[in-house]
Design a protein around this motif. Structure first.
Motif, PDB file in Angstrom:
ATOM      1  N   GLY A  82     -25.345  32.216  31.488  1.00 53.55           N
ATOM      2  CA  GLY A  82     -24.455  31.274  32.163  1.00 53.55           C
ATOM      3  C   GLY A  82     -23.976  30.245  31.159  1.00 53.55           C
ATOM      4  N   LYS A  83     -24.212  28.971  31.462  1.00 59.26           N
ATOM      5  CA  LYS A  83     -23.745  27.899  30.584  1.00 59.26           C
ATOM      6  C   LYS A  83     -24.847  27.422  29.647  1.00 59.26           C
ATOM      7  CE  LYS A  83     -21.002  26.641  34.586  1.00 59.26           C
ATOM      8  NZ  LYS A  83     -20.829  25.658  35.672  1.00 59.26           N
ATOM      9  N   PHE A  84     -26.026  28.011  29.738  1.00 56.55           N
ATOM     10  CA  PHE A  84     -27.124  27.650  28.824  1.00 56.55           C
ATOM     11  C   PHE A  84     -27.066  28.522  27.580  1.00 56.55           C
ATOM     12  CE2 PHE A  84     -28.750  25.638  32.591  1.00 56.55           C
ATOM     13  CZ  PHE A  84     -29.565  24.607  32.139  1.00 56.55           C
ATOM     14  N   LEU A  85     -27.274  27.892  26.442  1.00 57.66           N
ATOM     15  CA  LEU A  85     -27.239  28.567  25.149  1.00 57.66           C
ATOM     16  C   LEU A  85     -28.552  28.255  24.442  1.00 57.66           C
ATOM     17  CD1 LEU A  85     -25.506  29.782  22.746  1.00 57.66           C
ATOM     18  CD2 LEU A  85     -24.684  27.469  22.380  1.00 57.66           C
ATOM     19  N   TRP A  86     -29.160  29.252  23.806  1.00 58.86           N
ATOM     20  CA  TRP A  86     -30.369  28.935  23.046  1.00 58.86           C
ATOM     21  C   TRP A  86     -30.499  29.809  21.812  1.00 58.86           C
ATOM     22  CZ3 TRP A  86     -30.558  31.653  27.657  1.00 58.86           C
ATOM     23  CH2 TRP A  86     -31.151  32.905  27.621  1.00 58.86           C
ATOM     24  N   ILE A  87     -31.260  29.293  20.844  1.00 61.33           N
ATOM     25  CA  ILE A  87     -31.516  30.002  19.601  1.00 61.33           C
ATOM     26  C   ILE A  87     -33.032  30.159  19.474  1.00 61.33           C
ATOM     27  CG2 ILE A  87     -31.200  29.977  17.102  1.00 61.33           C
ATOM     28  CD1 ILE A  87     -28.894  27.974  17.522  1.00 61.33           C
ATOM     29  N   PRO A  88     -33.533  31.396  19.506  1.00 58.98           N
ATOM     30  CA  PRO A  88     -34.972  31.589  19.303  1.00 58.98           C
ATOM     31  C   PRO A  88     -35.341  31.102  17.904  1.00 58.98           C
ATOM     32  CG  PRO A  88     -33.912  33.621  20.043  1.00 58.98           C
ATOM     33  CD  PRO A  88     -32.822  32.667  19.676  1.00 58.98           C
ATOM     34  N   THR A  89     -36.516  30.542  17.761  1.00 60.65           N
ATOM     35  CA  THR A  89     -36.911  30.019  16.453  1.00 60.65           C
ATOM     36  C   THR A  89     -38.270  30.567  16.041  1.00 60.65           C
ATOM     37  OG1 THR A  89     -38.261  28.107  17.083  1.00 60.65           O
ATOM     38  CG2 THR A  89     -35.854  27.834  17.192  1.00 60.65           C
ATOM     39  N   SER A  90     -38.649  30.262  14.803  1.00 59.55           N
ATOM     40  CA  SER A  90     -39.955  30.679  14.294  1.00 59.55           C
ATOM     41  C   SER A  90     -41.059  29.751  14.802  1.00 59.55           C
ATOM     42  CB  SER A  90     -39.935  30.650  12.763  1.00 59.55           C
ATOM     43  OG  SER A  90     -39.628  29.328  12.321  1.00 59.55           O
ATOM     44  N   GLY A  91     -40.704  28.676  15.456  1.00 56.54           N
ATOM     45  CA  GLY A  91     -41.695  27.712  15.944  1.00 56.54           C
ATOM     46  C   GLY A  91     -42.428  28.224  17.182  1.00 56.54           C
ATOM     47  N   ALA A  92     -43.579  27.604  17.461  1.00 58.20           N
ATOM     48  CA  ALA A  92     -44.357  27.979  18.643  1.00 58.20           C
ATOM     49  C   ALA A  92     -44.662  26.731  19.456  1.00 58.20           C
ATOM     50  CB  ALA A  92     -45.651  28.667  18.241  1.00 58.20           C
ATOM     51  N   SER A  93     -44.706  26.895  20.783  1.00 57.53           N
ATOM     52  CA  SER A  93     -45.031  25.761  21.638  1.00 57.53           C
ATOM     53  C   SER A  93     -46.552  25.668  21.788  1.00 57.53           C
ATOM     54  CB  SER A  93     -44.366  25.915  23.000  1.00 57.53           C
ATOM     55  OG  SER A  93     -44.877  27.046  23.658  1.00 57.53           O
ATOM     56  N   ALA A  94     -47.008  24.627  22.463  1.00 56.57           N
ATOM     57  CA  ALA A  94     -48.439  24.356  22.594  1.00 56.57           C
ATOM     58  C   ALA A  94     -49.203  25.545  23.177  1.00 56.57           C
ATOM     59  CB  ALA A  94     -48.645  23.115  23.450  1.00 56.57           C
ATOM     60  N   GLY A 136     -48.487  28.588  22.822  1.00 60.63           N
ATOM     61  CA  GLY A 136     -48.355  29.788  21.993  1.00 60.63           C
ATOM     62  C   GLY A 136     -47.052  30.546  22.191  1.00 60.63           C
ATOM     63  N   SER A 137     -46.252  30.210  23.226  1.00 60.32           N
ATOM     64  CA  SER A 137     -44.973  30.927  23.385  1.00 60.32           C
ATOM     65  C   SER A 137     -44.028  30.498  22.275  1.00 60.32           C
ATOM     66  CB  SER A 137     -44.295  30.648  24.723  1.00 60.32           C
ATOM     67  OG  SER A 137     -45.037  29.830  25.531  1.00 60.32           O
ATOM     68  N   PRO A 138     -43.099  31.390  21.925  1.00 57.32           N
ATOM     69  CA  PRO A 138     -42.123  31.030  20.899  1.00 57.32           C
ATOM     70  C   PRO A 138     -41.259  29.861  21.377  1.00 57.32           C
ATOM     71  CG  PRO A 138     -41.862  33.335  21.599  1.00 57.32           C
ATOM     72  CD  PRO A 138     -42.903  32.734  22.467  1.00 57.32           C
ATOM     73  N   LEU A 139     -40.769  29.081  20.442  1.00 57.14           N
ATOM     74  CA  LEU A 139     -39.913  27.952  20.787  1.00 57.14           C
ATOM     75  C   LEU A 139     -38.449  28.345  20.635  1.00 57.14           C
ATOM     76  CD1 LEU A 139     -41.188  24.630  19.179  1.00 57.14           C
ATOM     77  CD2 LEU A 139     -40.923  25.150  21.607  1.00 57.14           C
ATOM     78  N   ALA A 140     -37.634  27.878  21.552  1.00 55.58           N
ATOM     79  CA  ALA A 140     -36.189  28.067  21.418  1.00 55.58           C
ATOM     80  C   ALA A 140     -35.529  26.713  21.292  1.00 55.58           C
ATOM     81  CB  ALA A 140     -35.643  28.800  22.636  1.00 55.58           C
ATOM     82  N   LEU A 141     -34.441  26.685  20.525  1.00 54.59           N
ATOM     83  CA  LEU A 141     -33.603  25.496  20.466  1.00 54.59           C
ATOM     84  C   LEU A 141     -32.562  25.673  21.562  1.00 54.59           C
ATOM     85  CD1 LEU A 141     -32.651  22.891  19.080  1.00 54.59           C
ATOM     86  CD2 LEU A 141     -31.397  24.320  17.451  1.00 54.59           C
ATOM     87  N   LEU A 142     -32.693  24.872  22.613  1.00 59.55           N
ATOM     88  CA  LEU A 142     -31.876  25.030  23.813  1.00 59.55           C
ATOM     89  C   LEU A 142     -30.714  24.040  23.798  1.00 59.55           C
ATOM     90  CD1 LEU A 142     -31.653  26.263  26.743  1.00 59.55           C
ATOM     91  CD2 LEU A 142     -33.111  24.375  27.483  1.00 59.55           C
ATOM     92  N   ALA A 143     -29.529  24.511  24.204  1.00 61.07           N
ATOM     93  CA  ALA A 143     -28.374  23.618  24.276  1.00 61.07           C
ATOM     94  C   ALA A 143     -27.660  23.794  25.611  1.00 61.07           C
ATOM     95  CB  ALA A 143     -27.395  23.916  23.140  1.00 61.07           C
ATOM     96  N   HIS A 144     -27.289  22.677  26.200  1.00 57.72           N
ATOM     97  CA  HIS A 144     -26.357  22.718  27.335  1.00 57.72           C
ATOM     98  C   HIS A 144     -25.243  21.746  26.994  1.00 57.72           C
ATOM     99  CE1 HIS A 144     -24.478  22.657  31.220  1.00 57.72           C
ATOM    100  NE2 HIS A 144     -25.244  23.652  31.607  1.00 57.72           N
ATOM    101  N   LEU A 145     -23.997  22.179  27.133  1.00 58.37           N
ATOM    102  CA  LEU A 145     -22.875  21.358  26.689  1.00 58.37           C
ATOM    103  C   LEU A 145     -22.420  20.348  27.736  1.00 58.37           C
ATOM    104  CD1 LEU A 145     -20.832  24.139  24.862  1.00 58.37           C
ATOM    105  CD2 LEU A 145     -22.509  22.558  23.898  1.00 58.37           C
ATOM    106  N   GLY A 146     -22.935  20.474  28.962  1.00 55.83           N
ATOM    107  CA  GLY A 146     -22.533  19.529  30.005  1.00 55.83           C
ATOM    108  C   GLY A 146     -21.031  19.558  30.185  1.00 55.83           C
ATOM    109  N   MET A 147     -20.415  18.387  30.253  1.00 60.64           N
ATOM    110  CA  MET A 147     -18.976  18.308  30.474  1.00 60.64           C
ATOM    111  C   MET A 147     -18.185  18.227  29.179  1.00 60.64           C
ATOM    112  SD  MET A 147     -18.120  18.038  33.799  1.00 60.64           S
ATOM    113  CE  MET A 147     -17.214  16.701  34.536  1.00 60.64           C
ATOM    114  N   SER A 148     -18.776  17.692  28.145  1.00 57.23           N
ATOM    115  CA  SER A 148     -17.979  17.411  26.950  1.00 57.23           C
ATOM    116  C   SER A 148     -18.705  17.732  25.649  1.00 57.23           C
ATOM    117  CB  SER A 148     -17.547  15.935  26.951  1.00 57.23           C
ATOM    118  OG  SER A 148     -18.681  15.096  27.101  1.00 57.23           O
ATOM    119  N   GLY A 149     -19.787  18.518  25.728  1.00 57.15           N
ATOM    120  CA  GLY A 149     -20.555  18.813  24.513  1.00 57.15           C
ATOM    121  C   GLY A 149     -19.864  19.828  23.614  1.00 57.15           C
ATOM    122  N   GLN A 150     -20.102  19.687  22.305  1.00 56.88           N
ATOM    123  CA  GLN A 150     -19.570  20.633  21.328  1.00 56.88           C
ATOM    124  C   GLN A 150     -20.656  20.934  20.313  1.00 56.88           C
ATOM    125  OE1 GLN A 150     -16.517  18.216  19.532  1.00 56.88           O
ATOM    126  NE2 GLN A 150     -15.034  18.648  21.145  1.00 56.88           N
TER     127      GLN A 150
END
Length: 315
Positions: free
Chosen positions: A81-93, A95-109
């Motif tokens: 949908g309108k959510f965008l993410w980039i999987p990363t080499s990082g891990a969360s607490a 142990g799941s992989p971390l993603a860099l998540l972005a939502h542009l809202g109304m005016s994001g670039q």
DNA sequence: CAGGTACCCTGGCCGC
DNA sequence: TGCGGCCAGGGTACCT
């Protein structure tokens, strides 16, 4: 640039430059662009949406994001949908992989810039990345209205078992361009509800990626009044609506998305030209392309609906 | 489940 | 030239 085609244009533009790149450094200029970012230590006592951060909490959030993002390696960007993410080499607490998540809202670039390029307006977060083929680049998150945000989020198995999705996007339905989108399930849900069809199209838990512009365009093409109850739509009309929606998305994608002003641009800052192909949104008072009747604009949940009062009769 | 409202923000535009 | 009001492509929380 907020609806599915615009976000997909950004995802595709980002892909070659970020896939395999390493984040060298991160600078958070405005912590309000981290609304969806929750620090590792769990809760900083001041949650996300609709809550103004104290100065201390904002600084802590910025520091946490900068520290954990710097040094990680980026994978291939994905979208739902309108959510965008980039999987990363990082891990969360947990142990799941971390993603860099972005939502542009109304005016994001999300803008890809040379290391020494001049600042764009409203840059809230800056990342310097290094890529084996493309060298050193900047990824700038710019957002005038600050309804969008970046976050680090845990990547978990999708609720339907196909692939993985950031925890914060787990409630978002698949979008109609997703091969795993379940047509029959969506149509059954649509036809079981008494709510108006436009409101249903905008419900991201039923179908994702549709916003005000593309909802109005799809309804115009399907000759459906926005207030038509889902339960009043027959199986053939429901099929047609979904097909039309896919056609609109596909065409908008080919034309680089919809841009009414400089807010809605691809990763190079360029506007799309699908606005010329719209038949309803933004055309109040202009003749309907099918029958010549002036397009009407009516209030809709704090925004507006645009439709042809003759072609799109309420049933 | 359906509906309505309020809020998170900035800035462009319009009328006075 | 200034100012108040209105508008904008999104999402969520919280009422009735």
């Amino acid at each position: 640039m907020p609806e599915l085609p615009e976000v997909e244009v950004v995802r595709a533009g980002l892909a070659p430059a970020v896939t395999g790149a390493r984040v060298a450094a991160v600078e958070v200029r405005d912590a309000r662009a981290l609304k969806r970012h929750l620090p590792t230590s769990g809760d900083d006592g001041l949650g996300g949406h609709g809550v103004t951060l104290s100065e201390a909490a904002a600084a802590a959030r910025s520091a946490d994001f900068e520290r954990r993002t710097a040094g990680i390696r980026l994978g291939a960007p994905e979208r739902r949908g309108k959510f965008l993410w980039i999987p990363t080499s990082g891990a969360s607490a947990d142990g799941s992989p971390l993603a860099l998540l972005a939502h542009l809202g109304m005016s994001g670039q999300l803008l890809l810039r040379a290391h020494d390029a001049v600042d764009d307006r409203h840059v809230r977060i800056r990342m310097w990345i290094e890529h084996a083929q493309h060298g050193e680049l900047r990824v700038d998150f710019a957002d005038q209205r600050l309804f969008g945000s970046l976050a680090l989020d845990a990547l978990r198995a999708a609720p339907d078992g196909v692939g993985a999705v950031p925890a914060q996007a787990a409630h978002i339905a698949r979008d109609p361009l997703d091969p795993a989108f379940d047509d029959a399930r969506f149509i059954a849900a649509l036809r079981s509800r008494a709510t108006g069809v436009k409101k249903l199209l905008l419900d991201q838990t039923l179908i994702s990626g549709v916003g005000n512009i593309y909802a109005d365009e799809a309804l115009w093409r399907a000759r459906l009044h926005p207030d038509t109850r889902g339960s009043a739509i027959g199986p053939r009309k429901a099929d047609e609506l979904l097909a039309v929606l896919r056609a609109v998305f596909a065409q908008a994608l080919r034309e680089g998305g919809t841009s009414f002003d400089a807010q809605y641009v691809n990763v190079n800052g360029q506007a799309g030209y699908f606005a010329h192909s719209l038949h309803a949104y933004g055309r109040a008072g202009e003749p309907c392309a099918r029958c010549g009747t002036p397009i009407r604009r009516v209030p809709f949940g704090g925004r507006s609906s645009h439709f042809c009062p003759r072609c799109q009769r309420k049933r």
